[in-house]
Design an enzyme around this catalytic site. Structure first.
Site, PDB file in Angstrom:
ATOM      1  N   ALA A  20       0.919  -1.152   0.241  1.00 19.06           N
ATOM      2  CA  ALA A  20       0.037   0.050  -0.187  1.00 19.06           C
ATOM      3  C   ALA A  20       0.798   1.161   0.073  1.00 19.06           C
ATOM      4  O   ALA A  20       1.883   1.330   0.613  1.00 19.06           O
ATOM      5  CB  ALA A  20      -1.014   0.010   1.307  1.00 19.06           C
ATOM      6  N   ASP A  21       0.461   2.310  -0.388  1.00 14.53           N
ATOM      7  CA  ASP A  21       1.022   3.639  -0.713  1.00 14.53           C
ATOM      8  C   ASP A  21       1.483   4.014   0.948  1.00 14.53           C
ATOM      9  O   ASP A  21       0.672   3.932   1.895  1.00 14.53           O
ATOM     10  CB  ASP A  21       0.234   4.677  -0.972  1.00 14.53           C
ATOM     11  CG  ASP A  21       1.027   5.954  -1.363  1.00 14.53           C
ATOM     12  OD1 ASP A  21       2.316   6.244  -1.331  1.00 14.53           O
ATOM     13  OD2 ASP A  21       0.240   7.031  -1.137  1.00 14.53           O
ATOM     14  N   GLY A  22       2.691   4.186   1.051  1.00 15.62           N
ATOM     15  CA  GLY A  22       3.323   4.911   2.431  1.00 15.62           C
ATOM     16  C   GLY A  22       3.816   3.702   3.240  1.00 15.62           C
ATOM     17  O   GLY A  22       4.154   3.796   4.087  1.00 15.62           O
ATOM     18  N   SER A  23       3.850   2.276   2.650  1.00 13.54           N
ATOM     19  CA  SER A  23       4.175   1.016   3.464  1.00 13.54           C
ATOM     20  C   SER A  23       5.542   0.299   3.044  1.00 13.54           C
ATOM     21  O   SER A  23       5.617  -0.659   3.588  1.00 13.54           O
ATOM     22  CB  SER A  23       3.088   0.200   3.338  1.00 13.54           C
ATOM     23  OG  SER A  23       1.973   0.414   4.034  1.00 13.54           O
TER      24      SER A  23
END
Length: 245
Positions: A56-59
Site C-alpha cells: 500500500a502507498d506509504g508502506s
C-alpha cells in the site's frame, strides 16, 4: 554536463505554457518506455512503486524502495528523480548517501508523516541538513502537504514553501493545490513550482497548468493506474475468449 546539471537546467526559464513534464515510472520497463517516448527526465512516484512491489502507498520498506529506484535509474540514460516519501526516518546524510548510491539526481521529501503535518521550521531544518549533505549533487523537491491534509487556505502553503526555499530546496510541490490557486501560489513562491496533473481529463492539461504558473508537472501514480486499467480491459477480454479455461 552531469545528469544533475542537466536536470537543474531543465527547470530554468520555462516559457509560459511549456512546463517540464516528468512522467512517473514504477519499474525499469515503464522507465524505458517513457525514455523511448522522448521525455527528457523522469520522476518516480512512491505510490506507483509501492503498488508494483505489492505494498500500500506509504508502506514500502526503505530498502525495497531504494532498490526499486536504483533499478529504474540504471535502466535509462535520462535523469531520474525519486519520491522517497518522508525520508523513512533516515538521518539526512544517510538519506543523501542512499539516494546517490541509487543513481538518482533528485528527490521528493514530504512534510507530513503518518497523515500529520510536521512543524514547518522542523521540516525546514531537515531540508537544510539534506542540502548541506548533498551539496549540488541532488535536486530537492520539497513537498507541501497542507492541501492534502485539509488546509484549504493558500497562505500556510506559501509560508511553508518560503521556509523550504530559504532552507535550500530547489523546487516546491504543493500537492493537491486547486488549479484556481496556482496563480496565487506562483506569485508568492520563489523558484520552480511543481503541480500535480490528472490524466483522466477532469483537470487542466499540463500546458494549461503551465500557463497558470506551474514550472513542472508530475502525475503521481496516474500512469500506473492507466496501465492497470488497460491490463484489466485486456485481461477481461481474454477471460471471456471461447476455449480458455
Amino acid at each position: 554536463m552531469s545528469k544533475v546539471q542537466v536536470f537543474r537546467a531543465l527547470h530554468l526559464r520555462r516559457p509560459p505554457g511549456e512546463p517540464l513534464v516528468l512522467p512517473g515510472p514504477w519499474d525499469a520497463g515503464s522507465a524505458r518506455v517513457l525514455e523511448d517516448a522522448g521525455f527528457a527526465a523522469l520522476a518516480t512516484p512512491s505510490a506507483a512503486v509501492a503498488a508494483s512491489l505489492g505494498y500500500a502507498d506509504g508502506s514500502t520498506p526503505a530498502d525495497e524502495m531504494f532498490a526499486a529506484v536504483a533499478r529504474i535509474a540504471r535502466a535509462v540514460r535520462v535523469p531520474v528523480s525519486a519520491d522517497v516519501e518522508d525520508g523513512y526516518g533516515l538521518a539526512p546524510r544517510e538519506l543523501v548517501e542512499r539516494l546517490l548510491e541509487a543513481g538518482v539526481v533528485g528527490c521528493n521529501l514530504e512534510d507530513s508523516t503518518g497523515g500529520v503535518l510536521r512543524d514547518p521550521q522542523e521540516q525546514a531544518d531537515r531540508l537544510a541538513a539534506v542540502r548541506s549533505a548533498a551539496g549540488d549533487e541532488l535536486f530537492v523537491n520539497a513537498r507541501v502537504d497542507t492541501f492534502v491534509r485539509g488546509v484549504t487556505d493558500a497562505e500556510p502553503a506559501i509560508a511553508r514553501a518560503a521556509a523550504y526555499v530559504a532552507a535550500g530546496a530547489d523546487c516546491v510541490y504543493p500537492i493537491g493545490v486547486p488549479a484556481s490557486m496556482v496563480p496565487l501560489l506562483r506569485s508568492g513562491i520563489q523558484g520552480p513550482l511543481n503541480v500535480l496533473a490528472r490524466l483522466d481529463g477532469q483537470g487542466p492539461s499540463p500546458a494549461e497548468l503551465g500557463e497558470l504558473g506551474a514550472t513542472r508537472i508530475t502525475f503521481g501514480p496516474g500512469l500506473r493506474r492507466a496501465a492497470d486499467a488497460a491490463l484489466r480491459h485486456t485481461a477481461g477480454a481474454l477471460v471471456t475468449t471461447p476455449g480458455l479455461p
